[in-house]
Design a protein around this motif. Structure first.
Motif, PDB file in Angstrom:
ATOM      1  N   LYS A 257       0.841  -1.193   0.000  1.00 14.60           N
ATOM      2  CA  LYS A 257       0.000   0.000   0.000  1.00 14.60           C
ATOM      3  C   LYS A 257       0.878   1.245   0.000  1.00 14.60           C
ATOM      4  O   LYS A 257       1.966   1.242   0.584  1.00 14.60           O
ATOM      5  N   GLU A 258       0.401   2.280  -0.655  1.00 15.01           N
ATOM      6  CA  GLU A 258       1.220   3.469  -0.883  1.00 15.01           C
ATOM      7  C   GLU A 258       1.803   4.048   0.407  1.00 15.01           C
ATOM      8  O   GLU A 258       3.002   4.324   0.489  1.00 15.01           O
ATOM      9  N   LYS A 259       0.975   4.220   1.420  1.00 16.56           N
ATOM     10  CA  LYS A 259       1.458   4.807   2.666  1.00 16.56           C
ATOM     11  C   LYS A 259       2.442   3.888   3.372  1.00 16.56           C
ATOM     12  O   LYS A 259       3.423   4.348   3.968  1.00 16.56           O
ATOM     13  N   GLY A 260       2.170   2.593   3.312  1.00 16.18           N
ATOM     14  CA  GLY A 260       3.074   1.645   3.951  1.00 16.18           C
ATOM     15  C   GLY A 260       4.425   1.594   3.277  1.00 16.18           C
ATOM     16  O   GLY A 260       5.468   1.517   3.936  1.00 16.18           O
ATOM     17  N   ILE A 261       4.415   1.636   1.966  1.00 15.60           N
ATOM     18  CA  ILE A 261       5.670   1.651   1.203  1.00 15.60           C
ATOM     19  C   ILE A 261       6.475   2.897   1.545  1.00 15.60           C
ATOM     20  O   ILE A 261       7.689   2.836   1.778  1.00 15.60           O
ATOM     21  N   ALA A 262       5.790   4.048   1.605  1.00 21.38           N
ATOM     22  CA  ALA A 262       6.470   5.308   1.904  1.00 21.38           C
ATOM     23  C   ALA A 262       7.073   5.285   3.310  1.00 21.38           C
ATOM     24  O   ALA A 262       8.202   5.762   3.522  1.00 21.38           O
ATOM     25  N   LEU A 263       6.336   4.717   4.267  1.00 18.88           N
ATOM     26  CA  LEU A 263       6.853   4.650   5.632  1.00 18.88           C
ATOM     27  C   LEU A 263       8.075   3.743   5.698  1.00 18.88           C
ATOM     28  O   LEU A 263       9.094   4.084   6.327  1.00 18.88           O
ATOM     29  N   PHE A 264       7.990   2.590   5.054  1.00 18.19           N
ATOM     30  CA  PHE A 264       9.114   1.656   5.030  1.00 18.19           C
ATOM     31  C   PHE A 264      10.344   2.311   4.411  1.00 18.19           C
ATOM     32  O   PHE A 264      11.453   2.259   4.964  1.00 18.19           O
ATOM     33  N   GLU A 265      10.165   2.964   3.296  1.00 18.21           N
ATOM     34  CA  GLU A 265      11.284   3.617   2.621  1.00 18.21           C
ATOM     35  C   GLU A 265      11.884   4.742   3.458  1.00 18.21           C
ATOM     36  O   GLU A 265      13.091   4.973   3.421  1.00 18.21           O
ATOM     37  N   SER A 266      11.047   5.414   4.242  1.00 17.62           N
ATOM     38  CA  SER A 266      11.564   6.502   5.074  1.00 17.62           C
ATOM     39  C   SER A 266      12.519   5.974   6.136  1.00 17.62           C
ATOM     40  O   SER A 266      13.514   6.621   6.464  1.00 17.62           O
ATOM     41  N   TYR A 267      12.244   4.794   6.668  1.00 24.26           N
ATOM     42  CA  TYR A 267      13.154   4.188   7.636  1.00 24.26           C
ATOM     43  C   TYR A 267      14.453   3.775   6.956  1.00 24.26           C
ATOM     44  O   TYR A 267      15.554   4.042   7.469  1.00 24.26           O
ATOM     45  N   LEU A 268      14.336   3.121   5.820  1.00 30.43           N
ATOM     46  CA  LEU A 268      15.524   2.643   5.125  1.00 30.43           C
ATOM     47  C   LEU A 268      16.405   3.797   4.683  1.00 30.43           C
ATOM     48  O   LEU A 268      17.636   3.755   4.837  1.00 30.43           O
ATOM     49  N   GLU A 269      15.806   4.842   4.131  1.00 33.30           N
ATOM     50  CA  GLU A 269      16.575   5.963   3.594  1.00 33.30           C
ATOM     51  C   GLU A 269      17.194   6.831   4.681  1.00 33.30           C
ATOM     52  O   GLU A 269      18.273   7.395   4.491  1.00 33.30           O
ATOM     53  N   SER A 270      16.523   6.936   5.824  1.00 33.16           N
ATOM     54  CA  SER A 270      17.055   7.772   6.908  1.00 33.16           C
ATOM     55  C   SER A 270      18.087   7.038   7.749  1.00 33.16           C
ATOM     56  O   SER A 270      18.827   7.659   8.515  1.00 33.16           O
TER      57      SER A 270
ATOM     58  N   GLU B 131       6.595  -4.621  11.755  1.00 36.23           N
ATOM     59  CA  GLU B 131       5.475  -5.508  11.468  1.00 36.23           C
ATOM     60  C   GLU B 131       5.204  -5.387   9.974  1.00 36.23           C
ATOM     61  O   GLU B 131       4.836  -4.309   9.490  1.00 36.23           O
ATOM     62  N   VAL B 132       5.383  -6.470   9.252  1.00 32.85           N
ATOM     63  CA  VAL B 132       5.229  -6.468   7.798  1.00 32.85           C
ATOM     64  C   VAL B 132       3.882  -7.070   7.421  1.00 32.85           C
ATOM     65  O   VAL B 132       3.560  -8.192   7.813  1.00 32.85           O
ATOM     66  N   CYS B 133       3.101  -6.312   6.631  1.00 35.88           N
ATOM     67  CA  CYS B 133       1.802  -6.784   6.159  1.00 35.88           C
ATOM     68  C   CYS B 133       1.781  -6.741   4.636  1.00 35.88           C
ATOM     69  O   CYS B 133       2.335  -5.823   4.031  1.00 35.88           O
ATOM     70  N   TRP B 134       1.151  -7.739   4.023  1.00 34.88           N
ATOM     71  CA  TRP B 134       1.024  -7.768   2.569  1.00 34.88           C
ATOM     72  C   TRP B 134      -0.173  -8.629   2.201  1.00 34.88           C
ATOM     73  O   TRP B 134      -0.594  -9.491   2.966  1.00 34.88           O
ATOM     74  N   GLN B 135      -0.757  -8.384   1.030  1.00 30.95           N
ATOM     75  CA  GLN B 135      -2.008  -9.040   0.657  1.00 30.95           C
ATOM     76  C   GLN B 135      -1.857 -10.121  -0.418  1.00 30.95           C
ATOM     77  O   GLN B 135      -2.651 -11.051  -0.476  1.00 30.95           O
ATOM     78  N   THR B 136      -0.876  -9.999  -1.276  1.00 27.37           N
ATOM     79  CA  THR B 136      -0.667 -10.988  -2.338  1.00 27.37           C
ATOM     80  C   THR B 136       0.804 -11.328  -2.442  1.00 27.37           C
ATOM     81  O   THR B 136       1.663 -10.462  -2.228  1.00 27.37           O
ATOM     82  N   ASP B 137       1.083 -12.556  -2.772  1.00 24.95           N
ATOM     83  CA  ASP B 137       2.479 -12.991  -2.873  1.00 24.95           C
ATOM     84  C   ASP B 137       3.037 -12.683  -4.258  1.00 24.95           C
ATOM     85  O   ASP B 137       2.849 -13.449  -5.208  1.00 24.95           O
ATOM     86  N   ASP B 138       3.715 -11.544  -4.350  1.00 25.70           N
ATOM     87  CA  ASP B 138       4.331 -11.155  -5.615  1.00 25.70           C
ATOM     88  C   ASP B 138       5.847 -10.998  -5.469  1.00 25.70           C
ATOM     89  O   ASP B 138       6.508 -10.421  -6.321  1.00 25.70           O
ATOM     90  N   GLY B 139       6.393 -11.522  -4.354  1.00 27.92           N
ATOM     91  CA  GLY B 139       7.823 -11.427  -4.106  1.00 27.92           C
ATOM     92  C   GLY B 139       8.215 -10.252  -3.239  1.00 27.92           C
ATOM     93  O   GLY B 139       9.375 -10.149  -2.809  1.00 27.92           O
TER      94      GLY B 139
END
Length: 320
Positions: free
Chosen positions: A214-227, A235-243
C-alpha cells in the motif's frame, strides 16, 4: 545508522553479557525483552492475538493468564477510553460483540453503546462473552492497570490499538514499573514518533507497521531505510504474494531489525488463506512457519499460540 529514541537504546546494555544482573536473576519478561533487543537471537517470539481468546474472552485477564501458562511471550491487546477517562481493554469501539450489553442495557437492544460513552462503572457492570459469543461469563472488562499488573515480570505486552493514548499508557506503566515490557506500534512518520518520545526520559519499545503493498506503507518503510533509522522490528503486512515480502525481509535483516509477521488473517499475510490462522487453515502448519523462519522472521502473531509454540519447541527455537 540512527537508533534514536525510537529504540530506547539504553536497554541494549541492560541485557548484554556485561549486565550487572546474572541471567538467573532475570524474570521471564526480562528474558523476552532481551531477545527482542537482540537482532542475532534465534529465539522466536510468540505473540497471542488478544490473548488466548479461543478458550477465554478476548482481551481479558483470563486470556492473559492462559497465554502465560502456554508459554506465550507477548500478549497483544487493544485499548479504549471510557467516558470517565479510564483505559480499558477492548478491540471494538462499542460493546456489542464482546459483552452481554443487551441483558444489562435492555433499553438499547437495537443500538450498542460505545465504550467512550460509558463510565467505568457501567463497563464493569457488563460480562465478557467467550470466543464467538457462545456463552457469557462472569469475567469483566479489565482496565489497562489491571492487565499490566497481571503481566508484570511474566509476559510482555503489545499495545496494538492505542498509540493515541501513549501519554496515559506511559504514565501507568511507569507507575507500575513495567515500561520496559511494553511494545507499542503504529503507522506514524518517524519524526512524529521521535518528537513524541523526546518528551520523556524513558519510553516503551516502538515498532512501525509497514504494509508493503500500500502506498502509505511503502512510503513509511522507505523513510526508515533511507534515513538509516533502525527500529527494533517491523510488522510487515502484505495481501498478495508477488515477491515483495521476500525483498522486504532481505532489507530489514540487512538493516539489523527483526521481522514481525501475522498468521491471523489472510489480508495481513499474503492473502492465501481464509480469515483464520494461516498455519491452521493449511492443515500443514510447518509449511507456513518454515517459510517464515527461512526468511528470517523471529516474531509471529497468532490466533493459535499453542500450535505455534509446539512447532517452535520441536525446532529448538522457543526455549527461554
Amino acid at each position: 545508522m540512527n537508533r534514536i529514541p525510537l529504540l530506547t537504546l539504553a536497554l541494549l546494555a541492560t541485557f548484554a553479557c556485561t549486565s550487572p544482573r546474572e541471567s538467573s536473576q532475570l524474570n521471564r519478561a526480562d528474558k523476552i525483552v532481551g531477545h527482542i533487543h537482540n537482532p542475532s537471537s534465534d529465539y522466536v517470539i510468540v505473540i497471542a492475538h488478544r490473548g488466548d481468546w479461543r478458550n477465554y474472552p478476548e482481551n481479558s485477564i483470563s486470556a492473559i493468564e492462559s497465554s502465560i501458562r502456554m508459554g506465550v511471550d507477548i500478549m497483544e491487546l487493544d485499548l479504549k477510553m471510557t467516558k470517565d477517562s479510564v483505559l480499558v481493554l477492548s478491540h471494538d469501539a462499542d460493546v456489542l460483540r464482546c459483552t452481554n450489553f443487551r441483558k444489562v442495557f435492555r433499553d438499547q437492544k437495537d443500538k450498542s453503546p460505545l465504550v467512550k460513552d460509558l463510565t467505568l462503572e457501567e463497563i464493569r457492570s457488563l460480562s465478557l462473552n467467550r470466543a464467538h459469543g457462545v456463552a457469557v461469563d462472569s469475567i469483566k472488562v479489565p482496565t489497562l492497570r489491571q492487565a499490566l499488573l497481571c503481566c508484570k515480570d511474566r509476559i510482555c505486552v503489545n499495545v496494538d490499538q492505542g498509540y493515541q493514548y501513549y501519554d496515559q499508557v506511559l504514565a501507568i506503566s511507569e507507575e507500575l514499573g513495567v515500561t520496559d515490557q511494553l511494545l507499542i506500534k503504529g503507522k506514524r512518520p518517524i519524526e512524529v514518533v521521535a518528537e513524541h518520545e523526546s518528551r520523556y526520559e524513558h519510553n516503551m519499545m516502538y515498532m512501525p507497521i509497514v504494509d508493503i503493498q500500500k502506498e502509505k506503507g511503502i512510503a513509511l518503510f522507505e523513510s526508515y531505510l533511507e534515513s538509516g533509522t533502525v527500529p527494533l522490528a517491523y510488522e510487515v503486512c502484505w495481501q498478495t504474494d508477488d515477491g515483495c515480502f521476500e525483498k522486504a525481509c532481505e532489507k530489514i535483516l540487512a538493516q539489523g531489525s527483526k521481522i514481525w509477521v501475522n498468521t491471523i488473517w489472510a489480508s495481513l499475510c499474503g492473502g492465501e488463506w481464509k480469515d483464520d490462522d494461516a498455519a491452521f487453515m493449511t492443515g500443514d502448519p510447518a509449511s507456513v512457519y518454515d517459510r517464515y523462519l527461512e526468511k528470517g522472521v523471529s516474531m509471529i502473531q497468532t490466533d493459535r499460540p499453542d500450535m505455534l509454540i509446539s512447532y517452535l519447541e520441536s525446532k529448538g527455537r522457543h526455549n527461554l
